[in-house]
Write a protein that holds these residues in place. Structure first.
Motif, PDB file in Angstrom:
ATOM      1  N   THR A  15       0.802  -1.257  -0.230  1.00 27.35           N
ATOM      2  CA  THR A  15       0.153   0.049   0.011  1.00 27.35           C
ATOM      3  C   THR A  15       0.841   1.238   0.043  1.00 27.35           C
ATOM      4  O   THR A  15       2.005   1.270   0.319  1.00 27.35           O
ATOM      5  CB  THR A  15      -0.923  -0.042   1.278  1.00 27.35           C
ATOM      6  OG1 THR A  15       0.233  -0.016   2.568  1.00 27.35           O
ATOM      7  CG2 THR A  15      -1.945  -1.032   1.412  1.00 27.35           C
TER       8      THR A  15
ATOM      9  N   LEU B 201      -8.161   1.526  -0.605  1.00 26.84           N
ATOM     10  CA  LEU B 201      -8.299   0.819   0.457  1.00 26.84           C
ATOM     11  C   LEU B 201      -8.734   1.670   1.756  1.00 26.84           C
ATOM     12  O   LEU B 201      -9.708   1.366   2.643  1.00 26.84           O
ATOM     13  CB  LEU B 201      -7.116   0.374   1.256  1.00 26.84           C
ATOM     14  CG  LEU B 201      -6.508  -1.078   0.265  1.00 26.84           C
ATOM     15  CD1 LEU B 201      -5.460  -1.496   0.954  1.00 26.84           C
ATOM     16  CD2 LEU B 201      -7.831  -2.251   0.431  1.00 26.84           C
TER      17      LEU B 201
ATOM     18  N   ARG C 202      -7.444  -4.942   3.806  1.00 24.94           N
ATOM     19  CA  ARG C 202      -8.069  -5.914   2.707  1.00 24.94           C
ATOM     20  C   ARG C 202      -9.402  -6.378   3.201  1.00 24.94           C
ATOM     21  O   ARG C 202     -10.302  -6.700   2.392  1.00 24.94           O
ATOM     22  CB  ARG C 202      -7.226  -6.685   1.810  1.00 24.94           C
ATOM     23  CG  ARG C 202      -6.326  -5.902   0.884  1.00 24.94           C
ATOM     24  CD  ARG C 202      -4.988  -6.637   0.589  1.00 24.94           C
ATOM     25  NE  ARG C 202      -4.120  -6.049  -0.331  1.00 24.94           N
ATOM     26  CZ  ARG C 202      -3.467  -5.213   0.082  1.00 24.94           C
ATOM     27  NH1 ARG C 202      -3.141  -5.055   1.411  1.00 24.94           N
ATOM     28  NH2 ARG C 202      -2.786  -4.566  -0.852  1.00 24.94           N
TER      29      ARG C 202
ATOM     30  N   LYS D  23      -3.759   0.639  -3.184  1.00 20.90           N
ATOM     31  CA  LYS D  23      -3.211  -0.754  -3.229  1.00 20.90           C
ATOM     32  C   LYS D  23      -2.089  -0.862  -4.177  1.00 20.90           C
ATOM     33  O   LYS D  23      -2.295  -0.053  -5.322  1.00 20.90           O
ATOM     34  CB  LYS D  23      -4.277  -1.646  -3.724  1.00 20.90           C
ATOM     35  CG  LYS D  23      -5.616  -1.995  -3.244  1.00 20.90           C
ATOM     36  CD  LYS D  23      -6.191  -3.156  -3.778  1.00 20.90           C
ATOM     37  CE  LYS D  23      -7.360  -3.201  -3.056  1.00 20.90           C
ATOM     38  NZ  LYS D  23      -8.520  -4.137  -3.887  1.00 20.90           N
TER      39      LYS D  23
END
Lengths: 475, 475
Positions: free
Chosen positions: B104, B163, B182, B210
């Motif tokens: 990330t 996210l 996630r 992501k």
């Protein structure tokens, strides 16, 4: 005409259950929650769902939607007031259409997940959502809770598999959002708002879902590892080496597999030496779109390098489907072995993958400080950052002693999850179980945003009240 | 202290622009929309954004968030009333963190997309979002419009790459939802509600996104096809044969490539015979996680079989990066060649892939019936069901004649899109351009649900008014 008569006239008398017929719908399958209801209603189609909701709305009667009743957080069980009507979607189980060129299918909420999987397979496609309850849970329940499962690493949660929805609103209107489009930027994302809202904003009656090509070959391996950091490093290497072919990465502590092999002696690890020889184990699955040979060569190349580099201590690659099932069976037997061992305290949490090793070390230490002798049974979907961080009582201690400390253990673990920027519910949802705990960890502003949305879409507060959110003080 | 002084004291006088300094922010880059504003404010951080919004909210002053100002639907341009304050996020361009173990990164809204891509690449990772404006658009704008681009087939839209978010609400509060998880099933999906809401529900100030492994090899090919149904069949075969390695599937009519090669004679098709020899062309891209050799072998195996079966008429596989770029350059030159040819009418639409062939045939016919001689310049991301169904005037006709019929052509095409269960905005959003058209195609219940959410989160109606939704009659 009173409400019961009106419901009977809407869906037919045989589909309005009361008394003993209603009982199975008024408790969850584990018997943790029990409630009462005016009736359990089983509508045949979306129009009937809408009519039932309108009848309830007119009389300010709460509505509790229910799918396969396999949830783990009490989200589908009415409260004890007996004021609610339970709407079971179980009769709405038709596959409305399969579209292989668009790689989608449209199913009603009451379809059993396994039926959805089989319908896809019969069309030579994969519907990837897969979880323990798949033989009895419904796709509507999966959508309401944004279910996870074993294929999330590659294919995402239920939300990620959903293109369109049909929803009955708390006013008894029908929103037809059954779109089979991968791109649609025409306004607010209502779909993803309903997915995961646990029936508190409306009732999902049908969905258009994504299909994928069936993999040509699968490989499975059990790997022995020194530590959680080694597992995290291996995950990173596997993601790079296998790309999107990596479909499973499960982590298990030696304690998990020790429990399994002790309680089920017919199950053995296909590795030399005792289970305790290594601290951790990983189960990897590769899904290949090419061939058995290619899958195998690739698997061996990446795992061989990891062995040579000392990242992996030992490895067993399944030679055939039976061996592959045996490896998955080890993993799937952990919760059962835990139950054999005695009562235990479960935590379904997620943590950023980069912090999981620290989380485990820190939380293990804290538990020993405050609850000496408790045993960690830690496993989960490492690829998704999702741990089932379970706690078994000290050896020889009577079970009530552990259960008496359950709330304190919950709080210690969840406080630690929060400190590591994690989530206290990774894939099971909130329901009744974690509703009040949410207020401890969510910011006031986030809770307020959720309440604003709830009040905007369900101003009467009749949709599955007391789930997800505490009852709001209506303005 | 009046509002202007208060804004200056909040962000510093040099960052409150008025007069000629403000002008570039008051029109979109194509000059289609022009507006006025009290001032353009450029806050340095999230706290300053929140303070500016609070000041505006106190005086009921509308707020228009703006990123790189590269949008195509007028979503970032204030109206002509001059009552609004434009908040440019351009100074908020820090990369807050990169986490390779968690795959990330967290960036501020004002980061240029290309900077996000490069930051990922420097960490040996891929951030897959890629589109024509990537050198000047901001990630905040990409999030606000749920941008699509060329990699959607494999990696999804901006929403799928996100996210967590940080958002300033219309009340000037800060929601920190910057989670790198996630799996997180703890309540309503606020994240996906803000993504794609075009600044009408709040201002996105940062995001956790992501990352993916970088592909090891890429292959590109240009294929000649008989028809759209042949292209759809090839797509299905490519999805099965390549699995998740298929990262691009672009469709172009012969008319598109005829325009490109006529206006840019240095560009040629690497196939024998004239462009018109085949009706349609597809550009395929494969991204491999293994090796150049493997990618090439696999590409040739699947495409070779399609040639043998007569599904593909002719094929050219790029031998090197230069040839690959040349193929993509053909595709990317279509809009430029269209502009050289003259004014044209663009439609950014999506259709279920199974219905695209019928849609094209039916709509082409309808256009000829009602507007004889107009030329179809049809291309797009077939893998996502996204067509740029563009219309050029008849040969020799003066441009004003086409533009005079623009609204009628929009309506004919969009009515047809609607009849084929498609979307009138696949990846560009609604903004001002399609706001009123939305009321023609969305159901009243869906519009009402959107209005309820708008009023719940922005009861004053100050967040980017007049975009996405028509002004609601406040209750």
């Amino acid at each position: 005409m009173n409400l019961l008569e009106a419901l009977q006239s809407t869906v037919g008398a045989t589909h309005v259950l009361t008394g003993p017929d209603a009982a199975p719908f008024l408790t969850d399958w584990r018997g943790r929650y029990k409630g009462q209801a005016i009736a359990v209603v089983r509508p045949a189609d979306t129009e009937q769902v809408a009519q039932v909701v309108r009848l309830c709305a007119q009389q300010n009667v709460p509505v509790v939607p229910q799918g396969g009743n396999t949830g783990l957080v009490g989200g589908a069980t009415p409260d004890e007031s007996g004021r609610a009507v339970v709407i079971s979607l179980s009769r709405m189980n038709r596959v409305r259409s399969v579209d292989t060129d668009n790689d989608t299918l449209t199913v009603e909420a009451g379809c059993i997940l396994q039926t959805v999987q089989e319908t896809a397979r019969n069309a030579n496609r994969l519907f990837p959502l897969s979880l323990a309850a798949e033989g009895s849970c419904t796709i509507g329940g999966n959508l309401a809770t944004n279910a996870g499962g074993t294929q999330v690493l590659r294919y995402g949660n239920t939300r990620d598999l959903t293109l369109g929805l049909e929803v009955v609103t708390p006013q008894g209107e029908i929103w037809n959002g059954l779109r089979g489009l991968r791109k649609d930027n025409t306004g607010y994302d209502l779909r993803d708002l309903y997915v995961g809202s646990e029936g508190t904003l409306g009732i999902i009656t049908a969905a258009t879902l994504k299909l994928y090509p069936l993999p040509v070959a699968r490989c499975t391996a059990l790997l022995a590892l020194d530590s959680v950091p080694a597992a995290v490093a291996l995950l990173s290497r596997a993601r790079t080496g296998f790309g999107a072919s990596l479909t499973g990465f499960e982590l298990m502590s030696a304690a998990c597999l020790e429990l399994v092999t002790r309680h089920y002696p017919q199950q053995r690890l296909p590795l030399a030496g005792p289970v305790e020889q290594h601290g951790w184990y990983a189960l990897l699955e590769l899904s290949d779109s090419e061939s058995e040979t290619h899958a195998r060569e690739r698997f061996e190349a990446v795992l061989g390098a990891a062995l040579e580099d000392g990242l992996v201590q030992d490895a067993a690659i399944a030679e055939n489907l039976a061996q592959s099932h045996a490896l998955w069976h080890l993993r799937e037997s952990i919760p059962l072995a835990q139950a054999e061992e005695g009562k235990n305290i479960k935590h379904d949490v997620s943590i950023p993958i980069s912090r999981i090793a620290d989380f485990v070390a820190t939380t293990d230490d804290l538990l020993q400080q405050h609850f000496p002798g408790v045993r960690n049974i830690t496993f989960g979907h490492l690829g998704d950052g999702n741990l089932h961080y379970n706690v078994q009582g000290p050896i020889g201690e009577a079970e009530p002693a552990l259960l008496a400390r359950q709330d304190d253990i919950y709080q210690l673990v969840h406080d630690s999850v929060h400190a590591f920027d994690g989530s206290i519910s990774a894939e099971h949802g909130v329901g009744q179980l974690k509703r009040d705990e949410l207020t401890r960890y969510k910011s006031p502003i986030e809770l307020q945003l959720m309440q604003r949305i709830k009040m905007a879409l369900d101003p009467q507060g009749i949709m599955n009240p007391g789930k997800t959110l505490q009852d709001a003080t209506h303005i």
